[in-house]
Motif scaffolding. Structure first.
Motif, PDB file in Angstrom:
ATOM      1  N   TYR A  77     -34.424  -3.830 -51.322  1.00 49.74           N
ATOM      2  CA  TYR A  77     -33.017  -3.721 -50.960  1.00 49.74           C
ATOM      3  C   TYR A  77     -32.145  -4.649 -51.790  1.00 49.74           C
ATOM      4  O   TYR A  77     -30.970  -4.391 -51.982  1.00 49.74           O
ATOM      5  CB  TYR A  77     -32.801  -3.951 -49.465  1.00 49.74           C
ATOM      6  N   VAL A  87     -27.900   3.847 -53.159  1.00 50.53           N
ATOM      7  CA  VAL A  87     -28.031   3.776 -51.693  1.00 50.53           C
ATOM      8  C   VAL A  87     -27.463   5.039 -51.060  1.00 50.53           C
ATOM      9  O   VAL A  87     -28.071   5.614 -50.158  1.00 50.53           O
ATOM     10  CB  VAL A  87     -27.344   2.510 -51.134  1.00 50.53           C
ATOM     11  N   VAL A  91     -29.780   7.530 -48.848  1.00 49.59           N
ATOM     12  CA  VAL A  91     -29.478   7.735 -47.433  1.00 49.59           C
ATOM     13  C   VAL A  91     -29.045   9.170 -47.155  1.00 49.59           C
ATOM     14  O   VAL A  91     -29.398   9.746 -46.133  1.00 49.59           O
ATOM     15  CB  VAL A  91     -28.395   6.723 -46.977  1.00 49.59           C
ATOM     16  N   LYS A 126     -27.813  -3.704 -45.141  1.00 50.62           N
ATOM     17  CA  LYS A 126     -27.575  -3.145 -43.813  1.00 50.62           C
ATOM     18  C   LYS A 126     -26.117  -2.721 -43.666  1.00 50.62           C
ATOM     19  O   LYS A 126     -25.819  -1.641 -43.154  1.00 50.62           O
ATOM     20  CB  LYS A 126     -27.952  -4.186 -42.755  1.00 50.62           C
ATOM     21  N   GLN A 129     -25.502   0.454 -45.782  1.00 48.09           N
ATOM     22  CA  GLN A 129     -26.090   1.624 -45.128  1.00 48.09           C
ATOM     23  C   GLN A 129     -25.278   1.998 -43.883  1.00 48.09           C
ATOM     24  O   GLN A 129     -25.029   3.162 -43.636  1.00 48.09           O
ATOM     25  CB  GLN A 129     -27.550   1.329 -44.780  1.00 48.09           C
ATOM     26  N   ARG A 133     -23.407   5.433 -42.962  1.00 47.00           N
ATOM     27  CA  ARG A 133     -23.745   6.092 -41.703  1.00 47.00           C
ATOM     28  C   ARG A 133     -22.475   6.468 -40.952  1.00 47.00           C
ATOM     29  O   ARG A 133     -22.359   7.567 -40.435  1.00 47.00           O
ATOM     30  CB  ARG A 133     -24.623   5.172 -40.859  1.00 47.00           C
ATOM     31  N   ARG A 142     -32.915   2.187 -40.836  1.00 52.60           N
ATOM     32  CA  ARG A 142     -33.688   1.049 -41.323  1.00 52.60           C
ATOM     33  C   ARG A 142     -34.774   0.686 -40.317  1.00 52.60           C
ATOM     34  O   ARG A 142     -34.537   0.658 -39.123  1.00 52.60           O
ATOM     35  CB  ARG A 142     -32.797  -0.191 -41.491  1.00 52.60           C
TER      36      ARG A 142
END
Length: 180
Positions: A77, A87, A91, A126, A129, A133, A142
Motif C-alpha cells: 500500500y 488504486v 478497487v 485507507k 480507498q 468507496r 480492506r
C-alpha cells in the motif's frame, strides 16, 4: 479453452503492484548500497509509476472471453498510494470481496525490524480507498493482516489497528491467547 469460465483469479505475483518498478538509472542501481528500495522510505531513484500495470490490467479485462480479472496477491500500500489511478483501477475492477494488504504491525519498533512503512502510510491508503468507496459505492474491502514477530505467550492480547473490524478481532484474539 474447455472449462475456462472467463475469470482470472489472480493476475498478481508475490506482491501485486511491484511489477516493472525499478531504479531510474542502471548506474545508480549498480552503485547503490541501500538494503531496500522501499525502506525506510521509497527511494527517490525508484520509478514508482504504476500506470504500466494499470494498462496491463485494462488489456487483460478487454481480452475476448474474459469476464473478471482479480488481484488476489498481497499489495504494497505504500507504493499504491504513489499512483492514485492504480488504486482506483484496483478497487473499481479487480477486487473480488477482500483486498489483502499487510500492515503487519502497528508499532514502530516491530515495523522497523520488518523494514515496513509506518501505520501512517496505511492510513493514507485507507483514506484513498474510502474516498473511492464513497464516490463509487464500494464496500469496505480492506482486510488488515496483523502478524506477530514475537512469542505470542508474552502478549495477553493483540494491539488493534483502527481498521480491524470487531468481527475480525475475535478471530485474531483466538489465535493470540496467553497461556496464563
Amino acid at each position: 479453452m474447455p472449462g475456462f469460465t472467463g475469470i482470472i483469479s489472480d493476475l498478481g505475483g508475490p506482491t501485486a503492484n511491484m511489477w516493472r518498478l525499478h531504479c531510474k538509472d542502471p548506474k545508480i542501481e549498480a552503485a547503490c548500497r541501500r538494503l531496500s528500495c522501499v525502506y525506510p522510505g521509497i527511494c527517490k531513484n525508484m520509478k514508482t509509476d504504476q500506470m504500466p500495470l494499470v494498462r496491463l490490467y485494462r488489456k487483460a479485462r478487454a481480452l475476448p472471453g474474459i469476464k473478471r480479472v482479480f488481484i488476489a496477491s498481497g499489495l504494497r500500500y505504500d507504493l499504491a498510494v504513489e499512483t492514485p489511478e492504480y488504486v482506483k483501477e484496483l478497487v473499481t475492477h479487480h477486487v473480488g470481496g477482500y483486498l489483502k494488504i499487510a500492515p503487519e504491525h502497528i508499532e514502530p519498533g516491530p515495523l522497523a525490524h520488518m523494514m515496513k512503512p509506518g501505520i501512517g502510510t496505511y492510513d493514507r491508503f485507507k483514506a484513498m480507498q474510502a474516498s473511492l468507496r464513497s464516490r463509487e459505492r464500494f464496500w469496505d474491502i480492506r482486510v488488515p493482516k496483523i502478524d506477530s514477530i514475537f512469542d505470542n505467550s508474552l502478549v495477553p492480547r493483540p494491539s488493534w489497528s483502527p481498521g480491524v473490524p470487531p468481527q475480525h478481532r475475535k478471530l485474531v484474539a483466538a489465535t493470540h491467547r496467553s497461556p496464563i
